[in-house]
Scaffold this active site. Structure first.
Site, PDB file in Angstrom:
ATOM      1  CD1 TRP A 190      -2.367  -2.138   1.573  1.00  0.00           C
ATOM      2  CD2 TRP A 190      -3.085  -0.917  -0.160  1.00  0.00           C
ATOM      3  NE1 TRP A 190      -3.445  -2.780   1.006  1.00  0.00           N
ATOM      4  CE2 TRP A 190      -3.903  -2.061  -0.054  1.00  0.00           C
ATOM      5  CE3 TRP A 190      -3.338  -0.008  -1.186  1.00  0.00           C
ATOM      6  CZ2 TRP A 190      -4.966  -2.311  -0.932  1.00  0.00           C
ATOM      7  CZ3 TRP A 190      -4.395  -0.258  -2.061  1.00  0.00           C
ATOM      8  CH2 TRP A 190      -5.196  -1.390  -1.927  1.00  0.00           C
ATOM      9  CG  ASP A 196      -2.882   4.084   4.534  1.00  0.00           C
ATOM     10  OD1 ASP A 196      -3.910   3.986   5.224  1.00  0.00           O
ATOM     11  OD2 ASP A 196      -2.695   3.444   3.475  1.00  0.00           O
ATOM     12  CE  LYS A 211      -8.649  -3.409   4.749  1.00  0.00           C
ATOM     13  NZ  LYS A 211      -8.902  -2.436   3.695  1.00  0.00           N
TER      14      LYS A 211
HETATM   15  N1  PLP Z   1      -4.260   1.616   2.515  1.00  0.00           N
HETATM   16  C1  PLP Z   1      -4.383   0.448   3.168  1.00  0.00           C
HETATM   17  C2  PLP Z   1      -3.489   0.165   4.336  1.00  0.00           C
HETATM   18  C3  PLP Z   1      -5.322  -0.497   2.742  1.00  0.00           C
HETATM   19  O1  PLP Z   1      -5.452  -1.670   3.383  1.00  0.00           O
HETATM   20  C4  PLP Z   1      -6.141  -0.197   1.634  1.00  0.00           C
HETATM   21  C5  PLP Z   1      -7.141  -1.154   1.157  1.00  0.00           C
HETATM   22  O2  PLP Z   1      -7.238  -2.287   1.571  1.00  0.00           O
HETATM   23  C6  PLP Z   1      -5.959   1.024   0.987  1.00  0.00           C
HETATM   24  C7  PLP Z   1      -5.025   1.917   1.463  1.00  0.00           C
HETATM   25  C8  PLP Z   1      -6.779   1.386  -0.205  1.00  0.00           C
HETATM   26  O3  PLP Z   1      -8.055   1.683   0.232  1.00  0.00           O
HETATM   27  P1  PLP Z   1      -9.283   1.850  -0.756  1.00  0.00           P
HETATM   28  O4  PLP Z   1      -9.578   0.520  -1.323  1.00  0.00           O
HETATM   29  O5  PLP Z   1     -10.350   2.369   0.164  1.00  0.00           O
HETATM   30  O6  PLP Z   1      -8.897   2.847  -1.786  1.00  0.00           O
END
Ligand code: PLP
Length: 330
Positions: A66, A136, A160
């Site tokens: 991510w 994040d 989550k």
């Molecule tokens: N950051 C993390 C740590 C994630 O686990 C996720 C998705 O699982 C994201 C970002 C991306 O999120 P989204 O699918 O809401 O764009």
């Protein structure tokens, strides 16, 4: 679901959710709480539009898929300084003394819990030169206490730990608002969102309502300290079985930074034995434990232990893991 987002009834729902979140994390008044859309991925871009223009360069600590995606997004808008060396597999968080930080960075970015790789920071970076930290926390938000004042910005998609997909929480220090690039889309613009109390356009009202209920549930269950205790208990249950299995189960992540939220592991060998992993998944599913398959990019198994998973449910998984190992050992 049909309530107008301009009504006083809805305003009370949104305000209560925001106030409860402020209380849960002791968020000081100089931090704004914005409720945005576009998920974590939307924030990968929003962070750049709003903060990267200040110096045109940002530090990214890439410790998993991510943060790698966030860094790739940022490359479109400015210069990205990769703070730690690129690796083929994400299994560690290099200690801060090895980081190559750019003193001119607009911000330093990291992902507190790498959902796919099961790598979770066990520290908050100590940054003393005033460069704000952007974090994040999508997959471990409200699973442990942290000092908000150490951060410039924290964001978390709801899906989550805090509610259904559709709303993204952004906690941002107020002096970081207003430095956006000229071409920033209104929907990603922190300043416009702040001025409009997150009601620039129709917000995902039902998601926000549910998120508010989750905040109340967390408050009733010991707050973030309570969540942290349960998370430690649950993750220990699974990591203990892995450690006791003499290599039948293996987790590639360095012990120090093993995630309390996502436990990735292989069965049969460190590279995984396909037939065993398929058999295990089928057995788990027959007992009502679904979606234990690892992310397609890493394979294997991944047990996600978000706040809503109970200790009892985790014990059920630990029991199955023990039985499965027993029945497959010579
Ligand atoms: N950051 C993390 C740590 C994630 O686990 C996720 C998705 O699982 C994201 C970002 C991306 O999120 P989204 O699918 O809401 O764009």
């Amino acid at each position: 679901m049909e309530m107008s987002h301009r009504s006083s009834n809805y305003a009370a729902i949104q305000e209560t959710a925001i106030n409860d979140l402020r209380e849960l994390l002791s968020i000081p008044s100089n931090y704004k709480i914005l409720l945005m859309q576009g998920g974590g991925t939307g924030q990968f871009a929003a962070v750049c539009f709003n903060l990267l223009g200040r110096t045109g360069v940002a530090d990214y600590v890439v410790t998993g898929s991510w943060s790698a995606k966030a860094a790739k997004e940022a490359e479109q808008y400015g210069k990205v300084n990769l703070v730690v060396p690129k690796v083929a597999k994400y299994t560690a968080v290099p200690t801060q003394d090895t980081w190559k930080l750019d003193p001119n960075a607009s911000y330093i970015y990291y992902c507190d819990n790498e959902t796919v790789d099961g790598v979770e920071f066990d520290f908050v970076p100590d940054i003393t030169n005033g460069v704000p930290i952007v974090c994040d926390m999508s997959s471990n938000f409200l699973s442990r206490p942290f000092d908000v004042t150490k951060f410039g910005l924290i964001f978390a998609g709801a899906q989550k730990n805090i509610g259904p997909a559709g709303v993204t929480v952004v906690i941002v220090r107020d002096d970081l608002i207003g430095h956006h690039m000229k071409q920033t889309p209104s929907i990603l613009n922190f300043s416009q969102m702040d001025k409009n109390a997150s009601l620039l356009n129709t917000p995902p009202t039902f998601c926000i309502y549910l998120m508010g209920l989750v905040f109340k549930w967390i408050k009733r269950n010991g707050g973030v300290v309570g969540m942290a205790k349960t998370a430690a208990t649950k993750s220990k249950l699974i990591y203990d079985v892995i450690e006791e299995s003499n290599g039948f189960y293996s987790c590639p992540v360095e012990k120090r930074v093993r995630s309390r939220m996502n436990v990735p592991f292989r069965i049969g060998s460190s590279a995984g034995v396909d037939a065993l992993e398929k058999e295990f998944l089928a057995k788990a599913e027959s007992q009502g434990m679904i979606q234990l398959k690892g992310h397609r990019s890493v394979g294997g198994i991944r047990a996600s232990l978000y706040n809503a998973i109970t200790v009892g449910e985790t014990e059920q998984l630990a029991k199955l893991l023990r039985e499965f190992a027993q029945s497959h050992k010579a």
